[in-house]
Enzyme design. Structure first.
Site, PDB file in Angstrom:
ATOM      1  N   PHE A   1     -24.539  65.074 -13.422  1.00  0.00           N
ATOM      2  CA  PHE A   1     -25.524  64.762 -14.424  1.00  0.00           C
ATOM      3  C   PHE A   1     -26.706  65.903 -14.344  1.00  0.00           C
ATOM      4  O   PHE A   1     -26.836  66.321 -12.917  1.00  0.00           O
ATOM      5  CB  PHE A   1     -26.399  63.556 -13.821  1.00  0.00           C
ATOM      6  CG  PHE A   1     -27.586  63.216 -14.493  1.00  0.00           C
ATOM      7  CD1 PHE A   1     -27.723  62.579 -15.948  1.00  0.00           C
ATOM      8  CD2 PHE A   1     -28.799  63.556 -13.942  1.00  0.00           C
ATOM      9  CE1 PHE A   1     -28.838  62.223 -16.424  1.00  0.00           C
ATOM     10  CE2 PHE A   1     -29.893  63.263 -14.567  1.00  0.00           C
ATOM     11  CZ  PHE A   1     -30.019  62.614 -15.806  1.00  0.00           C
TER      12      PHE A   1
ATOM     13  N   ARG B   1      -4.525  55.221 -21.541  1.00  0.00           N
ATOM     14  CA  ARG B   1      -3.963  54.624 -22.772  1.00  0.00           C
ATOM     15  C   ARG B   1      -3.411  55.386 -23.979  1.00  0.00           C
ATOM     16  O   ARG B   1      -3.504  55.088 -24.927  1.00  0.00           O
ATOM     17  CB  ARG B   1      -4.695  53.149 -23.106  1.00  0.00           C
ATOM     18  CG  ARG B   1      -3.847  52.004 -23.445  1.00  0.00           C
ATOM     19  CD  ARG B   1      -4.953  51.029 -24.229  1.00  0.00           C
ATOM     20  NE  ARG B   1      -3.892  49.993 -24.400  1.00  0.00           N
ATOM     21  CZ  ARG B   1      -4.209  48.855 -24.979  1.00  0.00           C
ATOM     22  NH1 ARG B   1      -5.548  49.150 -25.928  1.00  0.00           N
ATOM     23  NH2 ARG B   1      -3.536  47.924 -25.349  1.00  0.00           N
TER      24      ARG B   1
ATOM     25  N   ASP C   1     -13.982  46.599 -28.213  1.00  0.00           N
ATOM     26  CA  ASP C   1     -13.480  46.830 -27.040  1.00  0.00           C
ATOM     27  C   ASP C   1     -13.557  48.289 -26.510  1.00  0.00           C
ATOM     28  O   ASP C   1     -14.047  49.035 -27.440  1.00  0.00           O
ATOM     29  CB  ASP C   1     -11.853  46.848 -27.323  1.00  0.00           C
ATOM     30  CG  ASP C   1     -11.162  46.233 -26.035  1.00  0.00           C
ATOM     31  OD1 ASP C   1     -11.391  46.611 -25.026  1.00  0.00           O
ATOM     32  OD2 ASP C   1     -10.147  45.646 -26.284  1.00  0.00           O
TER      33      ASP C   1
ATOM     34  N   CYS D   1     -16.207  44.050 -24.807  1.00  0.00           N
ATOM     35  CA  CYS D   1     -15.002  43.978 -23.946  1.00  0.00           C
ATOM     36  C   CYS D   1     -14.746  45.569 -23.413  1.00  0.00           C
ATOM     37  O   CYS D   1     -15.120  46.353 -24.518  1.00  0.00           O
ATOM     38  CB  CYS D   1     -13.652  43.520 -25.078  1.00  0.00           C
ATOM     39  SG  CYS D   1     -12.209  43.657 -24.025  1.00  0.00           S
TER      40      CYS D   1
ATOM     41  N   ASP E   1     -22.209  44.017 -18.199  1.00  0.00           N
ATOM     42  CA  ASP E   1     -23.402  44.362 -17.821  1.00  0.00           C
ATOM     43  C   ASP E   1     -24.561  43.919 -18.648  1.00  0.00           C
ATOM     44  O   ASP E   1     -24.339  43.741 -19.819  1.00  0.00           O
ATOM     45  CB  ASP E   1     -23.521  46.007 -17.285  1.00  0.00           C
ATOM     46  CG  ASP E   1     -23.447  46.712 -18.565  1.00  0.00           C
ATOM     47  OD1 ASP E   1     -24.121  46.800 -19.584  1.00  0.00           O
ATOM     48  OD2 ASP E   1     -22.186  47.244 -18.594  1.00  0.00           O
TER      49      ASP E   1
ATOM     50  N   GLU F   1       1.876  18.753 -25.820  1.00  0.00           N
ATOM     51  CA  GLU F   1       0.826  19.927 -25.257  1.00  0.00           C
ATOM     52  C   GLU F   1      -0.310  20.078 -26.698  1.00  0.00           C
ATOM     53  O   GLU F   1      -1.225  20.289 -26.375  1.00  0.00           O
ATOM     54  CB  GLU F   1       1.361  21.342 -25.230  1.00  0.00           C
ATOM     55  CG  GLU F   1       2.140  21.305 -23.793  1.00  0.00           C
ATOM     56  CD  GLU F   1       3.037  22.252 -23.813  1.00  0.00           C
ATOM     57  OE1 GLU F   1       3.251  22.826 -22.479  1.00  0.00           O
ATOM     58  OE2 GLU F   1       3.921  22.749 -24.614  1.00  0.00           O
TER      59      GLU F   1
HETATM   60  C1  GLA Z   1      -7.891  45.367 -24.141  1.00  0.00           C
HETATM   61  C2  GLA Z   1      -8.541  43.828 -24.304  1.00  0.00           C
HETATM   62  C3  GLA Z   1      -7.538  43.032 -24.945  1.00  0.00           C
HETATM   63  C4  GLA Z   1      -6.894  43.318 -25.991  1.00  0.00           C
HETATM   64  C5  GLA Z   1      -6.242  44.731 -25.970  1.00  0.00           C
HETATM   65  C6  GLA Z   1      -6.007  45.190 -26.950  1.00  0.00           C
HETATM   66  O1  GLA Z   1      -6.980  45.153 -23.151  1.00  0.00           O
HETATM   67  O2  GLA Z   1      -9.141  43.410 -22.867  1.00  0.00           O
HETATM   68  O3  GLA Z   1      -8.056  41.542 -24.840  1.00  0.00           O
HETATM   69  O4  GLA Z   1      -7.818  43.192 -26.996  1.00  0.00           O
HETATM   70  O5  GLA Z   1      -7.319  45.658 -25.490  1.00  0.00           O
HETATM   71  O6  GLA Z   1      -5.343  46.472 -26.982  1.00  0.00           O
END
Ligand code: GLA
Length: 749
Positions: free
Chosen positions: A282, A445, A480, A528, A536, A616
């Site tokens: 930084f 990824r 995400d 996410c 956070d 179920e």
């Molecule tokens: C992340 C999220 C999952 C899903 C995948 C999709 O890992 O935490 O819940 O949405 O991405 O690629």
């Protein structure tokens, strides 16, 4: 309560309902920290810090003959740089000659009612009726002209003090900041345990408690995200503090990027905590007239133990950090297709899931990853936020219409901060990705991170996502972020500003989120980052809920949700019932136990409901009804941890309490042969009030009358006083089998 300044003594006193925070401007103008803890009134604290010479602790120049006046020994409110305090520092600043130095002295202060705001950064806000005041103390380093504003927001009733720091270059030379902490907290006396929340992908926020050593301990992330690994929240507590008693201090950063909290126990046994943006790689160029703001931190102190500390943070985060109109609303029970289909779906298969879900009472369908661009696996498509018509012919509209016709809302997944090499966006703007010149980037990824510090990247995303939300009836967005940041280099910044990239990234993300959440207040946003990789307070300012973990195994979730509960409210924890054997652990748990755990979060489903048996399906219907009935006590009740999963291996239990009811939830994690009684002392009830057992529901037990099963219905209707339930306790019926669970519902009579 509030903020007082005594001009005769130079003492600032910040008073909340149960705590005092004192500082003093000393004879030379330095701002000393005096005290933070239980309320003490206006006592004179100077005797606490006798001026004694300590070998190898240098004195201020003016005191070189009298000795014993060293910044290395006296508690500091915010340290200078390179001027004789060898403990953890808040700041590293260099002038054009490369000289690192700053020595701040008091210039002025301002006390105002209400809460300050931080430009470009999330921060706490006051709600109607909150008694909040702001103190801004301005200090100056007279050599560089660097000015420091120390900001304090005093939330009197909540016992929370917010802090932030702002630096302004009022000199004539360019300055280079190489470290800027948000705060320094000196605890001159006492011996402390450190509690922090560590983890990994799919196993976040595990609580760990260790005594502080005479050393420096660090809780940090250099990942460009607050991370799965170390949450930006720590607790220092008395060695003998428990859930119900003892002095505890909390420090939570309102920041979602790389962070660092160091805690040092020094030569005199004094403890210093310094926290803020991580300083690795930084640096920030501060030209004359420019300023830099360090993120906010939330301090809380209580003498009543860890539960009280947690309840204060849970309440504060929900009321004073979250801004979404959804923070107090019941969120729709959702079905997410991710673990049901992964990337393999089309309009028909999604509609089949939705039809089944609607028939069971589910209220919203969330279409997860794979609906856009060329996205049939995780190697391509990120950045192309346009519908994949091969999977969804005719686009989103016809699909959404069909979902809506079932009486369900529609939600969608996006990952806007990322870009795949194999995407039209990358082909058009490869310079928008963070990569190092001349090197192959590290891939996470198989994707790259966008340079969110660039104005045009954020502007582009604002437009693309606004179009998506404007043109389609989307009522929920799952946002995400599925890799951490490496190869941190921006093609848009000059060499001397490359140390700014990671923080500029966060400022860009916050601007994007601020714009979209303001523009689309009706949309429920869920954060996410591969589960809880960015769970956070910074993110919670925009998202009222965050997917807690990619680990949906109910038994592992007990540990994750337990750890999360120390700082964050149930209403923020995304939690779903998923299929068994569980996709992450291979474990099989009763469907009801999965629901009991997911109900202590935002509650939804993530499995192919079409594969469930009639029995179920019936259970799912009942679970949704139960969640709706118990919603108020679960989500609005005060939260009590009745067990510590790291010590109590037999079960995990927790309780929520409102003024009128209480719910005790328990999952038996290790059944015993010839089992000892399962006995709990409840908490948070009114001693003299009477509580009726409205229902005792036992799920998933394979008990029979022969091996000790009790008739749960026989427990209903019994009435106990609060004191009986809390001090004599309550004994649950014997249960056997794999992971049975209990919901004990008490109603005040
Ligand atoms: C992340 C999220 C999952 C899903 C995948 C999709 O890992 O935490 O819940 O949405 O991405 O690629």
């Amino acid at each position: 309560m509030g903020i007082q300044f005594n001009s005769a003594t130079g003492v600032f006193a910040l008073e909340t309902a149960h705590t005092s925070y004192h500082m003093q401007v000393d004879e030379r103008g330095h701002l000393l920290h005096l005290y933070y803890g239980r309320t003490i009134g206006q006592g004179n604290l100077s005797a606490l810090y006798p001026r004694a010479d300590h070998g190898f602790s240098p004195d201020y120049y003016a005191c070189r003959r009298e000795r014993g006046v060293s910044p290395d020994v006296l508690p500091q409110e915010y340290t200078g740089c390179n001027v004789g305090d060898f403990r953890l520092s808040c700041l590293v600043v260099r002038n054009e000659a490369g000289a690192a130095g700053a020595d701040f002295v008091y210039v002025s202060h301002r006390i105002e009612s209400g809460k300050y705001a931080l430009e470009g950064l999330p921060s706490a806000h006051a709600e109607t009726g909150d008694e909040v005041s702001t103190l801004c103390i301005t200090l100056r380093d007279f050599v560089t002209g660097l000015e420091l504003d120390l900001l304090y927001g005093v939330f009197a009733d909540q016992d929370i003090i917010t802090r932030a720091a702002r630096l302004r270059n009022n000199g004539t030379e360019s300055l280079r900041l190489e470290k800027v902490a948000s705060l320094c907290l000196d605890l001159p006396f006492g011996q402390w345990d450190l509690i922090h929340f560590h983890g990994r992908h799919a196993m976040e926020r595990q609580m760990q408690r260790t005594p502080l050593a005479s050393a420096i301990q660090t809780v940090s992330s250099t990942r460009g995200a607050s991370s799965h690994h170390h949450n930006p929240f720590v607790i220092l507590c008395d060695r003998d503090a428990t859930e119900t008693a003892g002095l505890c201090y909390g420090m939570m950063l309102v920041y979602s990027g790389s962070h660092r909290t160091d805690i040092e126990v020094d030569q005199n046994g004094s403890t210093r905590l310094v926290s803020g943006i991580h300083d690795e790689r930084f640096s920030w160029q501060l030209k004359p007239g420019e300023s830099f703001t360090a993120p906010e931190a939330l301090l809380c102190c209580t003498t009543s133990g860890l539960t009280d500390l947690s309840q204060r943070y849970q309440h504060f985060v929900r009321h004073n950090i979250c801004r979404s109109p959804y923070r107090f609303k019941r969120r729709p029970v959702l079905i997410n297709n991710w673990e049901a289909t992964y990337f393999q779906f089309n309009t028909e298969s999604i509609c089949r899931i939705a039809e089944k879900a609607a028939s069971l009472g589910v209220e919203m369908l969330v279409l997860d990853d794979g609906w856009f661009g060329k996205r049939n696996d995780d190697n391509s498509g990120l950045g192309d936020w346009f519908v994949n018509e091969e999977k969804l012919p005719g686009g989103l509209k016809p699909l959404i219409e069909r979902i809506n016709a079932l009486g369900m809302k529609f939600g969608i997944w996006v990952e806007p901060e990322m870009i795949s090499e194999d995407s039209d966006l990358y082909r058009a703007h490869h310079d928008w990705a963070l990569t190092l010149p001349g090197r192959d980037p590290a891939m996470g990824r198989d994707q790259l991170v966008l340079d969110m510090g660039r104005q045009e990247v954020v502007d582009y995303l604002v437009e693309v996502l606004s179009d998506l939300l404007r043109n389609n009836h989307i009522e929920y967005v799952k946002w995400d972020m599925n890799r951490n940041m490496s190869d941190v280099y921006s093609r848009a910044l000059p060499p001397e500003r490359q140390g700014e990239v990671a923080h500029r990234y966060m400022l860009g993300v916050y601007r994007l989120l601020d714009t979209l959440t303001t523009r689309f207040p009706q949309v429920l946003f869920e954060g996410c980052a591969g589960g809880g990789g960015r769970f956070d307070a910074g993110m919670l300012a925009y998202f009222p809920q965050i997917w807690c973990s990619d680990d949906t195994d109910a038994i592992e979730r007990l540990i994750i949700q337990h750890g999360t509960s120390f700082g964050y409210p149930i209403s923020a924890m995304g939690a779903h019932v998923s299929a068994c054997p569980n996709h992450q652990t291979g474990r099989t748990t009763p469907l009801w136990t999965r629901a009991v755990v997911a109900m202590s979060g935002t509650f939804g489903y993530e499995l192919d409901l079409g594969k469930l048996s009639e029995e179920e399906c019936h259970q799912v219907r009942q679970q949704i009804e139960t969640f709706k009935q118990l919603y108020d006590v679960i989500q609005n009740g005060r939260y009590y941890r009745l067990s510590d999963p790291s010590r109590q291996l037999r079960y995990t239990a927790w309780q929520t309490v409102t003024d009128t009811e209480s719910l005790v939830s328990l999952v038996l994690t290790h059944p015993e042969a010839n089992a000892r009684p399962l006995h709990l002392c409840l908490q948070g009830l009114e001693e003299d009030a009477l509580y009726r057992v409205e229902s005792l529901r036992i799920y998933g037990t394979t008990s029979t009358p022969e091996n000790g099963a009790a008739d749960a219905d026989a427990y209903a209707g019994a009435v106990y006083s609060g004191s009986t339930l809390m001090y004599a306790g309550y004994t649950l019926p014997r249960m056997v089998g794999d992971f049975p669970s209990v919901q004990l519902h008490l109603v005040r009579v």
